[in-house]
Design a protein around this motif. Structure first.
Motif, PDB file in Angstrom:
ATOM      1  N   LYS A  94     -74.349  12.934  61.901  1.00  0.00           N
ATOM      2  CA  LYS A  94     -75.148  12.874  63.118  1.00  0.00           C
ATOM      3  C   LYS A  94     -76.124  14.042  63.112  1.00  0.00           C
ATOM      4  O   LYS A  94     -75.780  15.159  62.784  1.00  0.00           O
ATOM      5  N   ILE A  95     -77.345  13.751  63.470  1.00  0.00           N
ATOM      6  CA  ILE A  95     -78.393  14.763  63.500  1.00  0.00           C
ATOM      7  C   ILE A  95     -78.388  15.405  64.881  1.00  0.00           C
ATOM      8  O   ILE A  95     -78.431  14.718  65.900  1.00  0.00           O
ATOM      9  N   THR A  96     -78.340  16.734  64.897  1.00  0.00           N
ATOM     10  CA  THR A  96     -78.271  17.459  66.162  1.00  0.00           C
ATOM     11  C   THR A  96     -79.637  18.053  66.516  1.00  0.00           C
ATOM     12  O   THR A  96     -80.543  18.104  65.689  1.00  0.00           O
ATOM     13  N   HIS A  97     -79.708  18.539  67.753  1.00  0.00           N
ATOM     14  CA  HIS A  97     -80.921  19.197  68.224  1.00  0.00           C
ATOM     15  C   HIS A  97     -81.191  20.455  67.392  1.00  0.00           C
ATOM     16  O   HIS A  97     -82.341  20.788  67.109  1.00  0.00           O
ATOM     17  N   GLU A  98     -80.154  21.149  66.971  1.00  0.00           N
ATOM     18  CA  GLU A  98     -80.298  22.352  66.148  1.00  0.00           C
ATOM     19  C   GLU A  98     -80.925  22.015  64.792  1.00  0.00           C
ATOM     20  O   GLU A  98     -81.689  22.813  64.236  1.00  0.00           O
ATOM     21  N   ASP A  99     -80.592  20.841  64.263  1.00  0.00           N
ATOM     22  CA  ASP A  99     -81.185  20.415  62.993  1.00  0.00           C
ATOM     23  C   ASP A  99     -82.697  20.244  63.124  1.00  0.00           C
ATOM     24  O   ASP A  99     -83.461  20.626  62.233  1.00  0.00           O
ATOM     25  N   ILE A 100     -83.116  19.694  64.232  1.00  0.00           N
ATOM     26  CA  ILE A 100     -84.550  19.496  64.468  1.00  0.00           C
ATOM     27  C   ILE A 100     -85.245  20.853  64.624  1.00  0.00           C
ATOM     28  O   ILE A 100     -86.334  21.072  64.075  1.00  0.00           O
ATOM     29  N   ILE A 101     -84.604  21.767  65.336  1.00  0.00           N
ATOM     30  CA  ILE A 101     -85.173  23.117  65.487  1.00  0.00           C
ATOM     31  C   ILE A 101     -85.279  23.791  64.118  1.00  0.00           C
ATOM     32  O   ILE A 101     -86.290  24.430  63.802  1.00  0.00           O
ATOM     33  N   GLU A 102     -84.250  23.623  63.306  1.00  0.00           N
ATOM     34  CA  GLU A 102     -84.258  24.215  61.965  1.00  0.00           C
ATOM     35  C   GLU A 102     -85.431  23.669  61.138  1.00  0.00           C
ATOM     36  O   GLU A 102     -86.116  24.421  60.443  1.00  0.00           O
ATOM     37  N   LEU A 103     -85.674  22.374  61.225  1.00  0.00           N
ATOM     38  CA  LEU A 103     -86.800  21.769  60.508  1.00  0.00           C
ATOM     39  C   LEU A 103     -88.136  22.286  61.037  1.00  0.00           C
ATOM     40  O   LEU A 103     -89.061  22.527  60.264  1.00  0.00           O
ATOM     41  N   ARG A 104     -88.227  22.461  62.336  1.00  0.00           N
ATOM     42  CA  ARG A 104     -89.484  22.973  62.907  1.00  0.00           C
ATOM     43  C   ARG A 104     -89.755  24.401  62.436  1.00  0.00           C
ATOM     44  O   ARG A 104     -90.894  24.753  62.127  1.00  0.00           O
ATOM     45  N   LEU A 105     -88.726  25.215  62.370  1.00  0.00           N
ATOM     46  CA  LEU A 105     -88.893  26.584  61.880  1.00  0.00           C
ATOM     47  C   LEU A 105     -89.280  26.595  60.411  1.00  0.00           C
ATOM     48  O   LEU A 105     -90.122  27.387  59.977  1.00  0.00           O
ATOM     49  N   LEU A 106     -88.676  25.700  59.652  1.00  0.00           N
ATOM     50  CA  LEU A 106     -89.026  25.592  58.231  1.00  0.00           C
ATOM     51  C   LEU A 106     -90.475  25.169  58.059  1.00  0.00           C
ATOM     52  O   LEU A 106     -91.176  25.684  57.185  1.00  0.00           O
ATOM     53  N   SER A 107     -90.910  24.241  58.873  1.00  0.00           N
ATOM     54  CA  SER A 107     -92.298  23.785  58.750  1.00  0.00           C
ATOM     55  C   SER A 107     -93.268  24.926  59.053  1.00  0.00           C
ATOM     56  O   SER A 107     -94.350  25.003  58.469  1.00  0.00           O
ATOM     57  N   GLN A 108     -92.870  25.827  59.953  1.00  0.00           N
ATOM     58  CA  GLN A 108     -93.725  26.984  60.245  1.00  0.00           C
ATOM     59  C   GLN A 108     -93.849  27.894  59.022  1.00  0.00           C
ATOM     60  O   GLN A 108     -94.912  28.413  58.734  1.00  0.00           O
TER      61      GLN A 108
END
Length: 191
Positions: A94-108
């Motif tokens: 299951k994909i969590t909200h923290e996973d999405i935040i982690e991806l956003r930080l990586l994209s930065q």
């Protein structure tokens, strides 16, 4: 100092050296030994300026090379971190909200170093990833599709790290097909 300024300095020294030598040669009181000394001084000046110019260019090239090496190291480190984090996220059921935040930080972080094609492939991965994040549970088919997108990101990362001269003979489309074929052979949904 840029090359143009160096050339002007060399030209000025040659010009004034020529004037001094001409003045010495035209003098009636000049000894033969004086000619040799002036020729040696002018030869030394020309040699010193040429060496100075060449060493300056070599130093500039070495500094540029060092900057490229450090940038490539930074790129490789961030890309490795990206792949590790994507791997961790994809392994979850299951994909969590923290996973999405982690991806956003990586994209930065990627914005600083990634090439355009890497960012485009990563955005396609993120679009699929966000769609799956809304689901309660990820199906095997969805996981296979997500892994295919991740493979395309890896292909673009590979192309971004290798410069045009170092790329292998295989063109990008053939390489992508090969990677996707490998993924297809390992698809969970087909078993």
């Amino acid at each position: 100092m840029n090359t143009f300024k160096k050339l002007i300095i060399i030209a000025l020294i040659l010009f004034f050296g020529y004037l001094i030598l001409r003045m010495v040669l035209n003098s009636e009181k000049t000894e033969p030994f004086t000619y040799e000394i002036f020729a040696a001084i002018i030869g030394f000046a020309i040699t010193a300026l040429t060496t100075w110019s060449l060493l300056g260019k070599q130093t500039e090239n070495e500094l540029n090379k060092e900057v490229r090496i450090r940038f490539l190291t930074l790129k490789t480190t961030i890309y490795q971190e990206l792949i590790r984090q994507l791997e961790d996220i994809v392994r979850k059921e299951k994909i969590t909200h923290e996973d999405i935040i982690e991806l956003r930080l990586l994209s930065q972080r990627m914005i600083f170093i990634a090439g355009e094609n890497v960012l485009v492939a990563f955005n396609k991965f993120v679009i699929r990833f966000v769609r799956l994040a809304k689901n309660e549970k990820i199906s095997e088919k969805d996981l296979d599709d997500l892994l295919d997108e991740m493979s395309l990101v890896s292909v673009e990362i590979r192309n971004d790290i290798l410069d045009n001269k170092a790329k292998q003979d295989m063109d990008v489309q053939s390489f992508e097909k090969l990677i996707l074929k490998t993924n297809e052979l390992m698809d969970f949904s087909d078993n």
